[in-house]
Design an enzyme around this catalytic site. Structure first.
Site, PDB file in Angstrom:
ATOM      1  N   THR A 189       0.839  -1.191   0.000  1.00 51.80           N
ATOM      2  CA  THR A 189       0.000   0.000   0.000  1.00 51.80           C
ATOM      3  C   THR A 189       0.877   1.245   0.000  1.00 51.80           C
ATOM      4  O   THR A 189       2.035   1.202   0.419  1.00 51.80           O
ATOM      5  CB  THR A 189      -0.914   0.034   1.232  1.00 51.80           C
ATOM      6  N   GLU A 336      -6.494  -3.059   0.471  1.00 51.22           N
ATOM      7  CA  GLU A 336      -6.765  -4.175   1.372  1.00 51.22           C
ATOM      8  C   GLU A 336      -7.974  -4.996   0.963  1.00 51.22           C
ATOM      9  O   GLU A 336      -8.194  -6.087   1.504  1.00 51.22           O
ATOM     10  CB  GLU A 336      -6.971  -3.640   2.799  1.00 51.22           C
ATOM     11  N   LYS A 446     -13.860  19.407  10.945  1.00 47.63           N
ATOM     12  CA  LYS A 446     -14.925  19.810  11.864  1.00 47.63           C
ATOM     13  C   LYS A 446     -14.812  21.304  12.090  1.00 47.63           C
ATOM     14  O   LYS A 446     -13.854  21.785  12.699  1.00 47.63           O
ATOM     15  CB  LYS A 446     -14.829  19.059  13.191  1.00 47.63           C
ATOM     16  N   TRP A 451     -19.531  18.675  10.989  1.00 53.04           N
ATOM     17  CA  TRP A 451     -18.642  17.934  10.108  1.00 53.04           C
ATOM     18  C   TRP A 451     -18.785  18.471   8.685  1.00 53.04           C
ATOM     19  O   TRP A 451     -19.894  18.651   8.190  1.00 53.04           O
ATOM     20  CB  TRP A 451     -18.980  16.441  10.108  1.00 53.04           C
TER      21      TRP A 451
END
Length: 558
Positions: A189, A336, A446, A451
């Protein structure tokens, strides 16, 4: 109570799910179908079968055996496709090396994977020459040599050259049966922090991913489909998550396949035109680059279907693609997860929706594939409401998810905490089961107690006609906690270049209609020449935050 396990006759074949079985159908049904490399070299599936056998025979002579790891550094090519099959079919492990990593990272991944044999294209010899003294496990090198590759001085003791090795091997090889849970592939990754992490997949996982991906892509009534009549060309590196698993699907279907080699925009567009390519996949930045190259201006792209993954599909890019006739839609997954988890295919009846609503659906993260158990959960692993507003982390189960990280039990335990794979993505699910990623956990903003989705703001800004690319990041703010900052790359062809205030007013208009919160309107907009990206073309927001902070510090000091 005991399970009623099926009894088998002694002579019955158990049929393990092995990669070699993916070749049965194309070799028997479409043996004369073409596989093309850069428009210059052509072969058939029949030849592919022979070359897979020759590659296995050649590697066996060099010491490859069951359990060995063979690493490959090549451009997207027919040779890579051969390695996708031959190496795992021997019972060995294919390591696909990310050639866009730094030399030190490449050395680390090869050593960490314990690769014994390295197949390397001539273009990457300077890298191998530089790190050769650091390679701990590699004992054999094989040269991959395109006719037009530039020669360079080196001291690498090659055991053979790829084509010579195949020519000296037999066109048949006895690929044995073995446990379907045997590891088939390993790759690393490319996170923005720490060393690359190795993920691994078994034969069983890759076969199930292939079958399920094929079923999902063939399921729509029309549009956003991949079928036997298509011509396939990847524009996602074959070192990255098996090019999203699509070469395996394309091979099972027996379609014409086109491999472009090194990504050159004009060559990619020319291959789409000359080879009749109808199906591809890439990150949004690559499609943006292709649409804006000179070669694409006069090419008919109306038969081309393109999946965008590796990041959100901005509505501005989707609209530009649809205007060119491209059947564009989003896909979602990660290294993954092998990677496919969801696809933004239009449901039956969607043809009656207005174009803007269809566009919105194409840009969603999509509907989970069959066999994918996908949830959005709070910090206590409890499901959140599927109302399109409540958000939580995406956690998943599927038969093809990596079971951990290579030699990293601590990170593996975190990945699978609670029995579900944690994606680190924040999302919502609406009443029609469409998933919408709103941010990475590490990128969520935030502001003013609310959010803010950086991905949604990016999508809105991308719709401005003067914007080529955009990234939204969060910076610390004493009053609001964090503030969103928009980094914008202008479209060079606009007669009147977009200004920073133009962008603020553009986003403010969405706030005034209630589409987004007022806290989501970036008070800071910066026009930049380019946006930093990872080795696979994703926005590198960690690096962008670091660059912005450094620039702000310099400006305050001056």
């Amino acid at each position: 109570m005991q399970d009623a396990v099926l009894e088998s006759m002694p002579a019955a074949y158990a049929y393990p799910l092995l990669i070699k079985h993916l070749l049965h159908t194309p070799l028997s049904q479409t043996p004369d179908q073409e596989i093309v490399y850069r428009g210059d070299e052509r072969m058939t599936y029949r030849t592919l079968g022979e070359r897979v056998a020759r590659l296995a025979g050649g590697l066996a002579k060099l010491g490859a055996q069951h359990g060995s790891t063979v690493a490959v550094m090549d451009w997207d090519s027919h040779r890579y496709l051969e390695a996708y099959f031959a190496i795992p079919m021997m019972g060995a492990v294919l390591q696909t090396v990310n050639v866009r990593l730094s030399p030190a990272e490449i050395a680390y991944t090869i050593n960490h994977a314990d690769a014994q044999i390295l197949l390397v294209h001539r273009d990457f010899l300077p890298v191998i020459e530089a790190i050769r003294g650091e390679l701990e496990s590699v004992h054999t090198f094989v040269l991959i040599d395109d006719m037009d590759a530039e020669a360079c001085a080196h001291t690498i003791p090659f055991a053979d050259e790829y084509e010579s090795m195949l020519a000296a091997s037999e066109p048949a090889y006895d690929f044995p049966d073995f446990d379907e849970n045997t590891r088939a592939t390993t790759f690393y990754t490319t996170g923005t922090t720490g060393l690359p992490k190795g993920v691994y997949f078994s034969h069983r996982q890759l076969v199930l991913h292939t079958i399920t991906g094929m079923a999902a892509l063939a399921s729509p009534v029309s549009g956003q489909r991949f079928h036997r009549g298509d011509v396939y060309m990847p524009i996602t590196p074959m070192f990255h998550v098996h090019a999203w698993g699509m070469p395996y699907i394309a091979t099972v279907l027996g379609v014409k396949q086109v491999y472009p080699g090194r990504y050159v925009p004009e060559r990619l567009v020319k291959l789409v035109r000359d080879e009749g390519v109808t199906f591809s996949h890439c990150v949004g930045t690559i499609l943006h680059m292709l649409l804006n190259c000179s070669e694409a201006k006069t090419v008919d792209l109306s038969r081309w279907k393109v999946i965008i993954g590796g990041g959100a599909l901005p509505q501005g890019l989707a609209r530009a693609a649809l205007d060119r006739g491209i059947d564009i839609f989003a896909g979602y997954g990660m290294s993954e997860t092998c990677p496919l988890l969801s696809l933004a295919q239009l449901q039956p009846g969607s043809e009656t929706l207005d174009p803007d609503e269809q566009l919105r659906l194409r840009c969603k993260t999509g509907l989970p594939l069959p066999l994918v158990d996908l949830r959005i959960v709070n910090e206590d692993m409890q499901n959140v409401a599927h109302d399109g507003r409540a958000s939580g982390e995406v956690v998943v189960r599927a038969p093809w998810l990596t079971q951990g990280y290579v030699k990293n039990p601590e990170a593996s335990a975190q990945l699978w905490e609670g029995g579900y794979l944690h994606t680190q993505d924040i999302a919502s699910i609406d009443a029609k089961s469409y998933l919408q990623i709103t941010d990475r956990i590490k990128d969520v903003i935030k502001s003013g107690g609310e959010w803010v989705s950086s991905l949604e703001i990016e999508s809105l800004i991308s719709q401005h006609p003067g914007v080529a690319e955009v990234a939204v990041i969060g910076i610390k703010d004493d009053k609001w906690g964090e503030r969103p900052v928009a980094l914008v790359v202008r479209k060079p062809e606009c007669a009147v270049p977009v200004s920073e205030d133009d962008i603020r007013q553009h986003v403010l208009a969405f706030s005034e209609t209630g589409r987004i919160s007022k806290y989501a309107v970036p008070q800071i907009v910066k026009i930049v020449d380019q946006l930093d990206k990872t080795s696979v073309g994703k926005l590198n927001k960690k690096r962008l935050r670091e660059q912005f902070a450094a620039r702000a510090q310099e400006e305050s000091a001056s």
